[in-house]
Design an enzyme around this catalytic site. Structure first.
Site, PDB file in Angstrom:
ATOM      1  N   ASN A 167      -1.927   0.133   6.823  1.00 32.21           N
ATOM      2  CA  ASN A 167      -1.408  -1.156   7.305  1.00 32.21           C
ATOM      3  C   ASN A 167      -0.552  -1.911   6.278  1.00 32.21           C
ATOM      4  O   ASN A 167      -0.475  -3.140   6.300  1.00 32.21           O
ATOM      5  CB  ASN A 167      -2.557  -2.014   7.849  1.00 32.21           C
ATOM      6  CG  ASN A 167      -3.596  -2.318   6.798  1.00 32.21           C
ATOM      7  OD1 ASN A 167      -3.472  -1.909   5.646  1.00 32.21           O
ATOM      8  ND2 ASN A 167      -4.627  -3.043   7.189  1.00 32.21           N
TER       9      ASN A 167
ATOM     10  N   GLU B 107      -9.657 -10.307  -7.893  1.00 32.79           N
ATOM     11  CA  GLU B 107      -8.678  -9.228  -7.679  1.00 32.79           C
ATOM     12  C   GLU B 107      -7.493  -9.359  -8.643  1.00 32.79           C
ATOM     13  O   GLU B 107      -6.909  -8.354  -9.056  1.00 32.79           O
ATOM     14  CB  GLU B 107      -8.218  -9.240  -6.224  1.00 32.79           C
ATOM     15  CG  GLU B 107      -9.347  -8.852  -5.262  1.00 32.79           C
ATOM     16  CD  GLU B 107      -8.971  -8.978  -3.794  1.00 32.79           C
ATOM     17  OE1 GLU B 107      -7.834  -9.394  -3.479  1.00 32.79           O
ATOM     18  OE2 GLU B 107      -9.823  -8.636  -2.950  1.00 32.79           O
TER      19      GLU B 107
ATOM     20  N   HIS C 161      -2.096  -5.567   1.416  1.00 34.01           N
ATOM     21  CA  HIS C 161      -3.415  -6.188   1.199  1.00 34.01           C
ATOM     22  C   HIS C 161      -3.203  -7.613   0.741  1.00 34.01           C
ATOM     23  O   HIS C 161      -2.257  -7.913   0.020  1.00 34.01           O
ATOM     24  CB  HIS C 161      -4.193  -5.436   0.105  1.00 34.01           C
ATOM     25  CG  HIS C 161      -5.356  -6.217  -0.426  1.00 34.01           C
ATOM     26  ND1 HIS C 161      -6.601  -6.189   0.176  1.00 34.01           N
ATOM     27  CD2 HIS C 161      -5.463  -7.101  -1.455  1.00 34.01           C
ATOM     28  CE1 HIS C 161      -7.418  -7.010  -0.482  1.00 34.01           C
ATOM     29  NE2 HIS C 161      -6.755  -7.572  -1.480  1.00 34.01           N
TER      30      HIS C 161
ATOM     31  N   TYR D  38     -12.354  -1.640  -3.541  1.00 33.52           N
ATOM     32  CA  TYR D  38     -12.861  -1.786  -2.169  1.00 33.52           C
ATOM     33  C   TYR D  38     -14.379  -1.635  -2.097  1.00 33.52           C
ATOM     34  O   TYR D  38     -14.917  -1.313  -1.026  1.00 33.52           O
ATOM     35  CB  TYR D  38     -12.161  -0.792  -1.241  1.00 33.52           C
ATOM     36  CG  TYR D  38     -10.773  -1.245  -0.820  1.00 33.52           C
ATOM     37  CD1 TYR D  38     -10.593  -2.367  -0.007  1.00 33.52           C
ATOM     38  CD2 TYR D  38      -9.635  -0.563  -1.230  1.00 33.52           C
ATOM     39  CE1 TYR D  38      -9.335  -2.791   0.378  1.00 33.52           C
ATOM     40  CE2 TYR D  38      -8.359  -0.976  -0.844  1.00 33.52           C
ATOM     41  CZ  TYR D  38      -8.226  -2.091  -0.035  1.00 33.52           C
ATOM     42  OH  TYR D  38      -6.972  -2.530   0.362  1.00 33.52           O
TER      43      TYR D  38
ATOM     44  N   ARG E  48       2.680  -6.678   8.820  1.00 31.56           N
ATOM     45  CA  ARG E  48       1.969  -5.537   9.405  1.00 31.56           C
ATOM     46  C   ARG E  48       2.559  -5.136  10.757  1.00 31.56           C
ATOM     47  O   ARG E  48       2.609  -3.951  11.089  1.00 31.56           O
ATOM     48  CB  ARG E  48       0.478  -5.836   9.486  1.00 31.56           C
ATOM     49  CG  ARG E  48      -0.195  -5.664   8.105  1.00 31.56           C
ATOM     50  CD  ARG E  48      -1.565  -6.256   8.057  1.00 31.56           C
ATOM     51  NE  ARG E  48      -2.330  -5.793   6.891  1.00 31.56           N
ATOM     52  CZ  ARG E  48      -3.486  -6.318   6.517  1.00 31.56           C
ATOM     53  NH1 ARG E  48      -4.023  -7.306   7.212  1.00 31.56           N
ATOM     54  NH2 ARG E  48      -4.112  -5.861   5.452  1.00 31.56           N
TER      55      ARG E  48
ATOM     56  N   LYS F 207       0.821  -1.215   0.000  1.00 33.10           N
ATOM     57  CA  LYS F 207       0.000   0.000   0.000  1.00 33.10           C
ATOM     58  C   LYS F 207       0.860   1.271   0.000  1.00 33.10           C
ATOM     59  O   LYS F 207       2.069   1.226   0.281  1.00 33.10           O
ATOM     60  CB  LYS F 207      -0.942  -0.043   1.205  1.00 33.10           C
ATOM     61  CG  LYS F 207      -1.992  -1.163   1.108  1.00 33.10           C
ATOM     62  CD  LYS F 207      -2.951  -1.136   2.297  1.00 33.10           C
ATOM     63  CE  LYS F 207      -4.041  -2.175   2.141  1.00 33.10           C
ATOM     64  NZ  LYS F 207      -4.967  -2.180   3.319  1.00 33.10           N
TER      65      LYS F 207
HETATM   66  P1  IDP Z   1      -7.898  -6.808   5.473  1.00 31.78           P
HETATM   67  O1  IDP Z   1      -7.076  -5.855   4.618  1.00 31.78           O
HETATM   68  O2  IDP Z   1      -7.093  -7.354   6.610  1.00 31.78           O
HETATM   69  O3  IDP Z   1      -8.579  -7.872   4.658  1.00 31.78           O
HETATM   70  P2  IDP Z   1     -10.511  -5.506   5.670  1.00 31.78           P
HETATM   71  O4  IDP Z   1     -11.441  -5.666   6.838  1.00 31.78           O
HETATM   72  O5  IDP Z   1     -10.851  -6.189   4.396  1.00 31.78           O
HETATM   73  O6  IDP Z   1      -9.042  -5.927   6.181  1.00 31.78           O
HETATM   74  O7  IDP Z   1     -10.370  -3.940   5.405  1.00 31.78           O
HETATM   75  C1  IDP Z   1      -9.777  -3.459   4.217  1.00 31.78           C
HETATM   76  C2  IDP Z   1      -8.849  -2.339   4.574  1.00 31.78           C
HETATM   77  O8  IDP Z   1      -9.609  -1.245   5.103  1.00 31.78           O
HETATM   78  C3  IDP Z   1      -7.841  -2.646   5.694  1.00 31.78           C
HETATM   79  O9  IDP Z   1      -6.699  -3.348   5.229  1.00 31.78           O
HETATM   80  C4  IDP Z   1      -7.505  -1.264   6.196  1.00 31.78           C
HETATM   81  O10 IDP Z   1      -6.601  -0.583   5.322  1.00 31.78           O
HETATM   82  C5  IDP Z   1      -8.873  -0.585   6.128  1.00 31.78           C
HETATM   83  N1  IDP Z   1      -9.617  -0.725   7.392  1.00 31.78           N
HETATM   84  C6  IDP Z   1     -10.217  -1.837   7.901  1.00 31.78           C
HETATM   85  N2  IDP Z   1     -10.821  -1.598   9.059  1.00 31.78           N
HETATM   86  C7  IDP Z   1     -10.625  -0.281   9.314  1.00 31.78           C
HETATM   87  C8  IDP Z   1     -11.027   0.593  10.397  1.00 31.78           C
HETATM   88  O11 IDP Z   1     -11.696   0.188  11.362  1.00 31.78           O
HETATM   89  N3  IDP Z   1     -10.618   1.891  10.307  1.00 31.78           N
HETATM   90  C9  IDP Z   1      -9.884   2.375   9.251  1.00 31.78           C
HETATM   91  N4  IDP Z   1      -9.516   1.595   8.226  1.00 31.78           N
HETATM   92  C10 IDP Z   1      -9.863   0.284   8.249  1.00 31.78           C
HETATM   93 MG    MG Z   2     -10.027  -7.666   3.209  1.00 32.57          MG
END
Ligand code: IDP
Ligand code: MG
Length: 142
Positions: free
Chosen positions: A114, A128, A117, A51, A104, A11
């Protein structure tokens, strides 16, 4: 265990910090091979589409802004049990909860910024992968 392919992204936060090669090497050392890779600066429309599953979440707008603030690396990784394995190597979404030694834990700033992805299922990995790569851009090893 089956050989799978999963879509991985480094990212904008990690790219801006210059950590893309260290992260890529981390994935490779864990047993994942790169079968396609590109550096791309996502447009707002592309980030929104990627997304779209999170469109109703409160963080969606902020996530799209973050994902378009600079270039990313998208790579298709191949290996045994690649989808689950890659997510384990990435660590928990929130780096505060990520295990020691995960990408991470090492490179993320917070739950949004973070570092990486990874696809969460084989079905989403295929979707994807098609988002970033055409067939001729995917070159298997061997
Ligand atoms: P993942 O990347 O671990 O699969 P997802 O729940 O699919 O996590 O969320 C996609 C992305 O959205 C996360 O990687 C992060 O960058 C962002 N994200 C997820 N939850 C939050 C939150 O509670 N606050 C802000 N950003 C979030
Ligand atoms: Mg995800």
């Amino acid at each position: 265990m089956a050989i799978e392919r999963t879509l991985s992204m480094i990212k904008p936060d990690a790219v801006a910090a210059g950590n893309q090669w260290a992260i890529l090497e981390h994935f490779r050392e864990s047993g994942l091979n790169v079968v396609a890779i590109k550096r791309i600066h996502l447009t707002q429309a592309q980030a929104q589409a990627f997304y779209a599953v999170h469109a109703e979440r409160p963080f969606y707008g902020s996530l799209v802004k973050f994902m378009t603030e600079g270039p990313i690396y998208a790579q298709l990784l191949e290996g045994e049990n690649a989808v689950a394995h890659h997510r384990a190597v990435m660590g928990a979404t929130n780096p505060a909860e990520a295990a020691e030694g995960t990408v991470r834990k090492l490179y993320a700033t917070n739950i949004e910024r973070n570092a990486c992805h990874g696809s969460d299922s084989l079905k989403n990995a295929a979707i994807e992968s098609a988002f970033f790569f055409s067939g001729s851009e995917i070159v298997a090893l061997g």
